[in-house]
Write a protein that holds these residues in place. Structure first.
Motif, short mmCIF file in Angstrom:
data_model
loop_
_atom_site.label_atom_id
_atom_site.label_comp_id
_atom_site.label_asym_id
_atom_site.label_seq_id
_atom_site.Cartn_x
_atom_site.Cartn_y
_atom_site.Cartn_z
N ILE A 117 29.29 34.67 -53.99
CA ILE A 117 29.44 35.75 -53.02
C ILE A 117 28.28 35.71 -52.02
N ARG A 118 27.08 35.49 -52.53
CA ARG A 118 25.90 35.38 -51.66
C ARG A 118 26.08 34.26 -50.64
N HIS A 119 26.49 33.09 -51.11
CA HIS A 119 26.64 31.92 -50.24
C HIS A 119 27.73 32.14 -49.20
N LEU A 120 28.89 32.61 -49.64
CA LEU A 120 30.01 32.81 -48.72
C LEU A 120 29.68 33.88 -47.68
N SER A 121 29.11 34.99 -48.12
CA SER A 121 28.83 36.08 -47.19
C SER A 121 27.75 35.70 -46.18
N GLU A 122 26.80 34.87 -46.59
CA GLU A 122 25.80 34.39 -45.64
C GLU A 122 26.44 33.54 -44.56
N ARG A 123 27.34 32.65 -44.97
CA ARG A 123 28.03 31.79 -44.00
C ARG A 123 28.90 32.62 -43.06
N TYR A 124 29.70 33.52 -43.61
CA TYR A 124 30.60 34.31 -42.77
C TYR A 124 29.85 35.29 -41.88
N THR A 125 28.73 35.81 -42.36
CA THR A 125 27.94 36.72 -41.53
C THR A 125 27.36 35.98 -40.34
N LYS A 126 26.83 34.79 -40.58
CA LYS A 126 26.30 33.99 -39.47
C LYS A 126 27.40 33.61 -38.49
N ASP A 127 28.57 33.26 -39.01
CA ASP A 127 29.68 32.90 -38.13
C ASP A 127 30.14 34.10 -37.30
N PRO A 157 26.89 40.43 -72.16
CA PRO A 157 26.59 41.81 -71.77
C PRO A 157 27.08 42.11 -70.36
N LEU A 158 27.29 43.39 -70.09
CA LEU A 158 27.64 43.84 -68.75
C LEU A 158 26.58 43.40 -67.76
N GLU A 159 27.01 42.86 -66.62
CA GLU A 159 26.08 42.45 -65.56
C GLU A 159 26.50 43.07 -64.23
N CYS A 160 25.53 43.24 -63.36
CA CYS A 160 25.79 43.80 -62.03
C CYS A 160 24.78 43.20 -61.06
N TYR A 161 25.25 42.91 -59.83
CA TYR A 161 24.38 42.33 -58.80
C TYR A 161 24.61 43.01 -57.47
N TRP A 162 23.51 43.25 -56.77
CA TRP A 162 23.53 43.74 -55.39
C TRP A 162 23.23 42.56 -54.48
N ILE A 163 24.16 42.25 -53.58
CA ILE A 163 24.03 41.13 -52.66
C ILE A 163 23.83 41.70 -51.27
N HIS A 164 22.71 41.36 -50.62
CA HIS A 164 22.36 42.04 -49.38
C HIS A 164 21.51 41.14 -48.50
N PRO A 165 21.35 41.50 -47.21
CA PRO A 165 20.56 40.68 -46.29
C PRO A 165 19.06 40.79 -46.56
N GLU A 166 18.37 39.71 -46.23
CA GLU A 166 16.92 39.70 -46.29
C GLU A 166 16.42 38.82 -45.14
N PHE A 167 15.30 39.19 -44.57
CA PHE A 167 14.74 38.45 -43.44
C PHE A 167 13.33 37.98 -43.80
N ASN A 168 13.02 36.71 -43.49
CA ASN A 168 11.68 36.20 -43.77
C ASN A 168 10.74 36.54 -42.61
N GLN A 175 21.20 35.88 -47.29
CA GLN A 175 21.71 36.83 -48.26
C GLN A 175 21.06 36.55 -49.61
N VAL A 176 20.70 37.59 -50.34
CA VAL A 176 20.08 37.43 -51.65
C VAL A 176 20.87 38.24 -52.67
N ALA A 177 20.81 37.82 -53.93
CA ALA A 177 21.48 38.51 -55.03
C ALA A 177 20.44 39.09 -55.96
N GLN A 178 20.48 40.40 -56.16
CA GLN A 178 19.49 41.10 -56.97
C GLN A 178 20.18 41.78 -58.15
N PRO A 179 19.72 41.51 -59.39
CA PRO A 179 20.37 42.15 -60.55
C PRO A 179 20.10 43.65 -60.60
#
Length: 289
Positions: A117-127, A157-168, A175-179
């Motif tokens: 999801i991180r990889h795809l959303s980064e590509r589509y966001t840039k596009d 175990p149950l897992e959850c991730y927040w995938i969101h933008p980050e700028f250097n 896009q980064v994935a944070q548990p």
């Protein structure tokens, strides 16, 4: 944008995901910013199916032989969000893990799904940025959750991730994935004005007079929607519930309007007068009281 919230309810041993249904467009004319409604019938709580295909000595299945479900909510730019969802839905339900060296049928764990999801959303966001004015790159974030089987077909175990933008430091986007540890009480809140929504949730959690203990995030979001103080949050409430026992995500729509009267629509689509005649049979509105 929107608001979506994901949390774990210990009483029901379930993950809850709630969201509004409003989509808006923001336009700027000099220093003036205006928000216009696009639709208040948007699906924002979604289900992904992870499916591994394969063959055994005795059978060739006509579908995935092993799989699990993943819940997803999104906020921000709709085009990259839904393109990410659509691409991930195709890929994740068509996995073929068997090789000449290893015939084991297995599924990826949720961290790998989050990375996809991180990889795809980064590509589509840039596009998608070519369709936005200079200095207004699209913003897109997700929360995903699920219970993946391990190699012995037991549940992880149950897992959850927040995938969101980050700028250097060079203002380069990724896009980064944070548990997110839902089992320890963390609540994932995305969209507009999240700090005040978190404060509203915490206030309800600390209030001994709240009748629906464990449902405070839903109550807080529904109250925000009814207050109509946020131009980008509104429509009708939608939610999904995933039992940690079965790992299946059930999607629901609100069965009552803001006055408590029965509703015959889901996200603004009237089933009785609009949808049933198209399909030639009734659609029943999933509900939780």
């Amino acid at each position: 944008m929107t608001n979506a919230v994901v949390w774990y309810d210990h009483d029901s041993s379930s993950v809850w995901a709630v969201a509004d249904s409003l989509l808006t467009a923001i336009s700027k004319n000099g220093d003036h910013k205006s928000v216009s409604r696009v639709t208040d019938q948007a699906m924002k709580v979604l289900r992904l199916k992870v499916g591994a295909w394969g063959v055994t000595e005795n059978s060739i299945a006509g579908g995935p032989m092993l799989g699990y479900e993943v819940g997803m909510v999104y906020a921000g730019a709709v085009t990259p969000a839904l393109m990410t969802y659509s691409a991930a839905a195709m890929m994740l339900d068509n996995l073929h893990p068997q090789t000449k060296e290893n015939s084991q049928i297995r599924t990826p764990d949720l961290s790998a799904v989050a990375d996809l999801i991180r990889h795809l959303s980064e590509r589509y966001t840039k596009d998608a940025s070519v369709g936005y004015a200079a200095g207004r790159a699209p913003f897109c974030e997700f929360v995903i959750f699920g219970i993946a089987p391990d190699d012995m077909l037991n549940c992880r175990p149950l897992e959850c991730y927040w995938i969101h933008p980050e700028f250097n430091q060079n203002k380069e986007f990724s896009q980064v994935a944070q548990p997110i540890d839902l089992l320890k009480g963390e609540v994932a809140v995305i969209g507009d004005d999240t700090e005040s929504l978190r404060a509203e949730i915490k206030s309800l959690q600390d209030d001994p007079g709240v009748e629906e203990k464990g449902k405070e995030p839903r109550i807080a979001l529904e109250a925000r929607m009814r207050a109509r103080k946020h131009d980008t949050v509104g429509g009708t409430l939608q939610f999904g519930v995933m039992s940690t026992r079965w790992g299946r995500l059930d999607l629901y729509g609100a069965m009552h309007d803001q006055y408590g009267d029965p509703a015959q629509n889901w996200l603004g689509f009237d089933f009785q007068t609009e949808i049933n005649s198209i399909l030639g049979m009734p659609v029943k509105i999933p509900s939780l009281d």
